[in-house]
Design a protein around this motif. Structure first.
Motif, short mmCIF file in Angstrom:
data_model
loop_
_atom_site.label_atom_id
_atom_site.label_comp_id
_atom_site.label_asym_id
_atom_site.label_seq_id
_atom_site.Cartn_x
_atom_site.Cartn_y
_atom_site.Cartn_z
N ARG A 53 0.86 -1.21 0.00
CA ARG A 53 0.00 0.00 0.00
C ARG A 53 0.89 1.25 0.00
N GLN A 54 1.89 1.22 0.88
CA GLN A 54 2.75 2.41 1.00
C GLN A 54 3.57 2.59 -0.27
N GLU A 56 2.77 1.65 -3.38
CA GLU A 56 1.96 2.15 -4.52
C GLU A 56 1.73 3.66 -4.38
N ARG A 57 1.42 4.07 -3.11
CA ARG A 57 0.94 5.44 -2.95
C ARG A 57 2.02 6.47 -3.27
#
Ligand SMILES: Nc1ncnc2c1ncn2[C@@H]1O[C@H](COP(=O)(O)OP(=O)(O)O)[C@@H](O)[C@H]1O
Ligand SMILES: CC(C)(COP(=O)(O)O)[C@@H](O)C(=O)NCCC(=O)O
Ligand SMILES: [K+]
Length: 262
Positions: A53-54, A56-57
């Motif tokens: 998640r981190q 990709e963001r």
């Protein structure tokens, strides 16, 4: 945003949540865990520490490094494979209200120490003695006004063990775990003798620095701020009121992130 502290023993990772302005420590990867063991590629270890998640963001990370070039080459290429580019911060003569005490060659001060100074100046509003217990134990004096008065560099626990192992016939192969003890006492066997001697050397340097702080800060009050991987162990032996900030360096990186795109 991903924050990276590449030291001589470990790379530490934190996540700055730009909406809440909070910093979450994600974890650490010791260089030995991938330098010698190619079955554990650094990219896989990174994915254990930094969540998908981190990654990709945010494609932009910010960091500081005092690690060897070959460590940095592998770290940068592994992060690039994950689509992450790092803005590596350099030590300055003056930045964010802090003036570097290395007057002749300010860039020689370790960028980890510089980031801890920036973070401390923002966090601690009084005079401060910063104790960073890493591969080396560094001590830095920072006045309330942001003037770095200079510092000390002392071999850390592991380096002292390495030196004893290299320099003597009988003290080879002793590890940090063999000397895991708290407090100070007379050692009645070799491991205790080394455990207590190394602890006394580290806490002794800190006690001397505290004594010197009286004149450094011309008898004004000051805080002793403890950070670094070995800080937790040292806090168990140190008497007196010390504050442990395990994110001081990351606070400094977060402050630099504000000016990244300007
Ligand atoms: N889990 C750990 N892994 C490695 N070193 C640790 C750990 N816990 C404490 N230490 C101690 O902290 C030192 C590494 O601290 P750290 O601040 O991560 O170092 P650096 O920034 O120099 O890489 C080691 O030399 C060791 O004495
Ligand atoms: C003193 C240090 C090795 C400490 O690094 P660490 O123990 O955190 O890995 C590092 O800050 C460094 O390489 N400094 C450059 C020399 C100086 O600060 O004067
Ligand atoms: K460090």
């Amino acid at each position: 945003m991903l924050l990276i502290d590449a030291g001589n023993t470990r790379s530490k990772f934190a996540w700055w949540n730009t909406s809440t302005d909070e910093i979450e420590i994600l974890g650490a990867i010791s260089h030995q865990s991938w330098l010698n063991d190619l079955s554990q590629p650094l990219k896989d270890l990174l994915l254990e520490v930094v969540s998908g998640r981190q990654i990709e963001r945010e494609q932009q990370a910010i960091g500081c490094s005092v690690a060897a070039v070959q460590v940095m080459d592998t770290l940068n290429s592994s992060l690039a494979e994950l689509g992450i580019k790092v803005a590596w911060q350099k030590t300055q003569a003056e930045q964010l209200g802090v003036v570097n005490g290395y007057r002749t060659q300010p860039e020689r001060l370790g960028s980890d120490r510089w980031m801890a100074l920036l973070g401390c100046h923002e966090q601690v509003k009084t005079n401060a003695l910063i104790v960073d217990a890493g591969t080396a134990l560094t001590l830095d004096w920072l006045s309330a006004k942001g003037q770095h008065l200079g510092g000390w560099i002392v071999p850390g626990r592991q380096l002292m063990l390495n030196a004893l192992g290299q320099g003597t016939a009988n003290l080879k192969g002793i590890t940090i775990d063999d000397i895991e003890r708290d407090g100070l006492a007379a050692g009645t066997n070799t491991f205790d003798g080394i455990a207590q001697g190394t602890e006394a050397a580290l806490t002794g340097a800190i006690a001397q620095a505290i004594h010197l702080s009286e004149s450094c800060f011309s008898q004004e009050p000051f805080e002793v701020v403890v950070t670094g991987g070995d800080g937790e162990h040292l806090m168990r032996t140190l008497s007196g009121k010390f504050r442990r900030y395990d994110d001081l360096l990351f606070k400094g990186l977060r402050l630099c992130a504000d000016n990244l795109n300007s």
